[in-house]
Design a protein around this motif. Structure first.
Motif, PDB file in Angstrom:
ATOM      1  N   GLU A  14       5.910  15.958   4.146  1.00 49.01           N
ATOM      2  CA  GLU A  14       7.101  16.645   4.639  1.00 49.01           C
ATOM      3  C   GLU A  14       8.265  15.665   4.560  1.00 49.01           C
ATOM      4  O   GLU A  14       8.136  14.495   4.910  1.00 49.01           O
ATOM      5  CB  GLU A  14       6.879  17.075   6.086  1.00 49.01           C
ATOM      6  N   PHE A  15       9.400  16.156   4.064  1.00 49.19           N
ATOM      7  CA  PHE A  15      10.606  15.337   3.929  1.00 49.19           C
ATOM      8  C   PHE A  15      11.787  16.219   4.263  1.00 49.19           C
ATOM      9  O   PHE A  15      11.920  17.312   3.728  1.00 49.19           O
ATOM     10  CB  PHE A  15      10.709  14.799   2.492  1.00 49.19           C
ATOM     11  N   GLU A  16      12.634  15.746   5.165  1.00 53.35           N
ATOM     12  CA  GLU A  16      13.797  16.514   5.615  1.00 53.35           C
ATOM     13  C   GLU A  16      13.391  17.921   6.054  1.00 53.35           C
ATOM     14  O   GLU A  16      14.006  18.918   5.685  1.00 53.35           O
ATOM     15  CB  GLU A  16      14.885  16.545   4.533  1.00 53.35           C
ATOM     16  N   LYS A  17      12.304  17.985   6.815  1.00 47.90           N
ATOM     17  CA  LYS A  17      11.779  19.227   7.405  1.00 47.90           C
ATOM     18  C   LYS A  17      11.329  20.255   6.372  1.00 47.90           C
ATOM     19  O   LYS A  17      11.281  21.447   6.658  1.00 47.90           O
ATOM     20  CB  LYS A  17      12.784  19.838   8.376  1.00 47.90           C
TER      21      LYS A  17
ATOM     22  N   ALA B  14       0.852  -1.183   0.000  1.00 46.76           N
ATOM     23  CA  ALA B  14       0.000   0.000   0.000  1.00 46.76           C
ATOM     24  C   ALA B  14       0.890   1.235   0.000  1.00 46.76           C
ATOM     25  O   ALA B  14       1.845   1.316   0.761  1.00 46.76           O
ATOM     26  CB  ALA B  14      -0.903  -0.012   1.227  1.00 46.76           C
ATOM     27  N   LYS B  15       0.571   2.181  -0.850  1.00 45.14           N
ATOM     28  CA  LYS B  15       1.403   3.373  -0.958  1.00 45.14           C
ATOM     29  C   LYS B  15       0.709   4.553  -0.303  1.00 45.14           C
ATOM     30  O   LYS B  15      -0.392   4.933  -0.687  1.00 45.14           O
ATOM     31  CB  LYS B  15       1.720   3.663  -2.418  1.00 45.14           C
ATOM     32  N   ARG B  16       1.356   5.114   0.680  1.00 47.78           N
ATOM     33  CA  ARG B  16       0.801   6.252   1.401  1.00 47.78           C
ATOM     34  C   ARG B  16       1.046   7.565   0.681  1.00 47.78           C
ATOM     35  O   ARG B  16       0.268   8.502   0.801  1.00 47.78           O
ATOM     36  CB  ARG B  16       1.416   6.300   2.804  1.00 47.78           C
ATOM     37  N   TYR B  17       2.134   7.665  -0.064  1.00 50.86           N
ATOM     38  CA  TYR B  17       2.518   8.917  -0.708  1.00 50.86           C
ATOM     39  C   TYR B  17       2.385   8.800  -2.221  1.00 50.86           C
ATOM     40  O   TYR B  17       2.759   7.797  -2.813  1.00 50.86           O
ATOM     41  CB  TYR B  17       3.950   9.295  -0.320  1.00 50.86           C
ATOM     42  N   ALA B  18       1.849   9.842  -2.838  1.00 48.79           N
ATOM     43  CA  ALA B  18       1.642   9.867  -4.287  1.00 48.79           C
ATOM     44  C   ALA B  18       1.986  11.245  -4.825  1.00 48.79           C
ATOM     45  O   ALA B  18       2.090  12.219  -4.065  1.00 48.79           O
ATOM     46  CB  ALA B  18       0.189   9.530  -4.607  1.00 48.79           C
ATOM     47  N   LEU B  19       2.156  11.320  -6.148  1.00 47.96           N
ATOM     48  CA  LEU B  19       2.481  12.587  -6.794  1.00 47.96           C
ATOM     49  C   LEU B  19       1.221  13.244  -7.338  1.00 47.96           C
ATOM     50  O   LEU B  19       0.340  12.572  -7.863  1.00 47.96           O
ATOM     51  CB  LEU B  19       3.444  12.368  -7.955  1.00 47.96           C
ATOM     52  N   ARG B  20       1.161  14.539  -7.217  1.00 44.78           N
ATOM     53  CA  ARG B  20       0.120  15.338  -7.858  1.00 44.78           C
ATOM     54  C   ARG B  20       0.844  16.328  -8.766  1.00 44.78           C
ATOM     55  O   ARG B  20       1.659  17.119  -8.296  1.00 44.78           O
ATOM     56  CB  ARG B  20      -0.718  16.086  -6.814  1.00 44.78           C
ATOM     57  N   MET B  21       0.544  16.272 -10.055  1.00 41.31           N
ATOM     58  CA  MET B  21       1.186  17.179 -11.010  1.00 41.31           C
ATOM     59  C   MET B  21       0.602  18.578 -10.835  1.00 41.31           C
ATOM     60  O   MET B  21      -0.603  18.764 -10.927  1.00 41.31           O
ATOM     61  CB  MET B  21       0.961  16.704 -12.444  1.00 41.31           C
ATOM     62  N   ASP B  22       1.458  19.551 -10.575  1.00 39.25           N
ATOM     63  CA  ASP B  22       1.025  20.940 -10.436  1.00 39.25           C
ATOM     64  C   ASP B  22       1.070  21.647 -11.790  1.00 39.25           C
ATOM     65  O   ASP B  22       0.172  22.397 -12.136  1.00 39.25           O
ATOM     66  CB  ASP B  22       1.923  21.687  -9.451  1.00 39.25           C
ATOM     67  N   LYS B  23       2.135  21.426 -12.517  1.00 41.30           N
ATOM     68  CA  LYS B  23       2.339  21.945 -13.872  1.00 41.30           C
ATOM     69  C   LYS B  23       3.431  21.080 -14.484  1.00 41.30           C
ATOM     70  O   LYS B  23       3.993  20.227 -13.795  1.00 41.30           O
ATOM     71  CB  LYS B  23       2.713  23.429 -13.849  1.00 41.30           C
TER      72      LYS B  23
ATOM     73  N   SER C 192       6.605  19.690 -12.499  1.00 42.35           N
ATOM     74  CA  SER C 192       6.480  20.203 -11.135  1.00 42.35           C
ATOM     75  C   SER C 192       5.391  19.415 -10.413  1.00 42.35           C
ATOM     76  O   SER C 192       4.249  19.358 -10.882  1.00 42.35           O
ATOM     77  CB  SER C 192       6.118  21.690 -11.158  1.00 42.35           C
ATOM     78  N   CYS C 193       5.767  18.807  -9.296  1.00 44.39           N
ATOM     79  CA  CYS C 193       4.844  17.946  -8.550  1.00 44.39           C
ATOM     80  C   CYS C 193       4.794  18.338  -7.084  1.00 44.39           C
ATOM     81  O   CYS C 193       5.724  18.936  -6.555  1.00 44.39           O
ATOM     82  CB  CYS C 193       5.305  16.498  -8.599  1.00 44.39           C
ATOM     83  N   THR C 194       3.709  17.928  -6.449  1.00 42.11           N
ATOM     84  CA  THR C 194       3.599  17.956  -5.000  1.00 42.11           C
ATOM     85  C   THR C 194       3.449  16.508  -4.565  1.00 42.11           C
ATOM     86  O   THR C 194       2.696  15.748  -5.178  1.00 42.11           O
ATOM     87  CB  THR C 194       2.368  18.773  -4.555  1.00 42.11           C
ATOM     88  N   ILE C 195       4.183  16.118  -3.533  1.00 41.94           N
ATOM     89  CA  ILE C 195       4.017  14.784  -2.969  1.00 41.94           C
ATOM     90  C   ILE C 195       2.954  14.906  -1.893  1.00 41.94           C
ATOM     91  O   ILE C 195       3.085  15.721  -0.972  1.00 41.94           O
ATOM     92  CB  ILE C 195       5.334  14.252  -2.371  1.00 41.94           C
ATOM     93  N   ILE C 196       1.888  14.117  -2.027  1.00 41.78           N
ATOM     94  CA  ILE C 196       0.815  14.195  -1.045  1.00 41.78           C
ATOM     95  C   ILE C 196       0.714  12.905  -0.238  1.00 41.78           C
ATOM     96  O   ILE C 196       1.054  11.831  -0.709  1.00 41.78           O
ATOM     97  CB  ILE C 196      -0.541  14.500  -1.705  1.00 41.78           C
ATOM     98  N   ASP C 197       0.254  13.045   0.985  1.00 43.36           N
ATOM     99  CA  ASP C 197      -0.092  11.922   1.838  1.00 43.36           C
ATOM    100  C   ASP C 197      -1.517  11.554   1.462  1.00 43.36           C
ATOM    101  O   ASP C 197      -2.438  12.341   1.679  1.00 43.36           O
ATOM    102  CB  ASP C 197       0.002  12.360   3.302  1.00 43.36           C
ATOM    103  N   VAL C 198      -1.716  10.382   0.866  1.00 42.08           N
ATOM    104  CA  VAL C 198      -3.042  10.028   0.374  1.00 42.08           C
ATOM    105  C   VAL C 198      -4.043   9.806   1.503  1.00 42.08           C
ATOM    106  O   VAL C 198      -5.248   9.881   1.283  1.00 42.08           O
ATOM    107  CB  VAL C 198      -3.011   8.796  -0.563  1.00 42.08           C
TER     108      VAL C 198
END
Length: 98
Positions: free
Chosen positions: A62-65, A37-46, A49-55
């Motif tokens: 958050e990664f490395e603060k 099961a994958k908790r984190y996924a990508l959302r394409m912003d443009k 350019s992506c945002t990693i989201i917690d599904v």
């Protein structure tokens, strides 16, 4: 294909993936990880350019603060993979099913 940067075998001096294109390699990796099961996924912003989201929460990860917003696609794929691996290890150690 920039094999040394894309492959988990990089640095070993050999690789079974050399004949695969990047997309075929990613597809093979996704099939291998399909049971997890994958908790984190990508959302394409443009484009690129992506945002990693917690599904589970719908919030940016958050990664490395740092909030993972507006990240280049290739880097976002790698970070999301690492976050999902860390989450799978936490679940396994806690005795939860993935």
């Amino acid at each position: 294909m920039r094999h040394a940067l894309d492959c988990r075998c990089a640095g070993l001096g050999f690789c079974r993936h050399k004949s695969l294109t990047r997309s075929a390699f990613v597809e093979a990796e996704n099939k291998k990880d399909a049971s997890m099961a994958k908790r984190y996924a990508l959302r394409m912003d443009k484009p690129n350019s992506c945002t990693i989201i917690d599904v589970f929460t719908g919030q940016p990860a958050e990664f490395e603060k740092k909030m993972m917003i507006g990240i280049k696609t290739r880097r976002a794929e790698k970070i999301a993979g690492e976050l999902n691996l860390q989450d799978a290890k936490r679940r396994e150690e806690a005795g939860w099913e993935s």
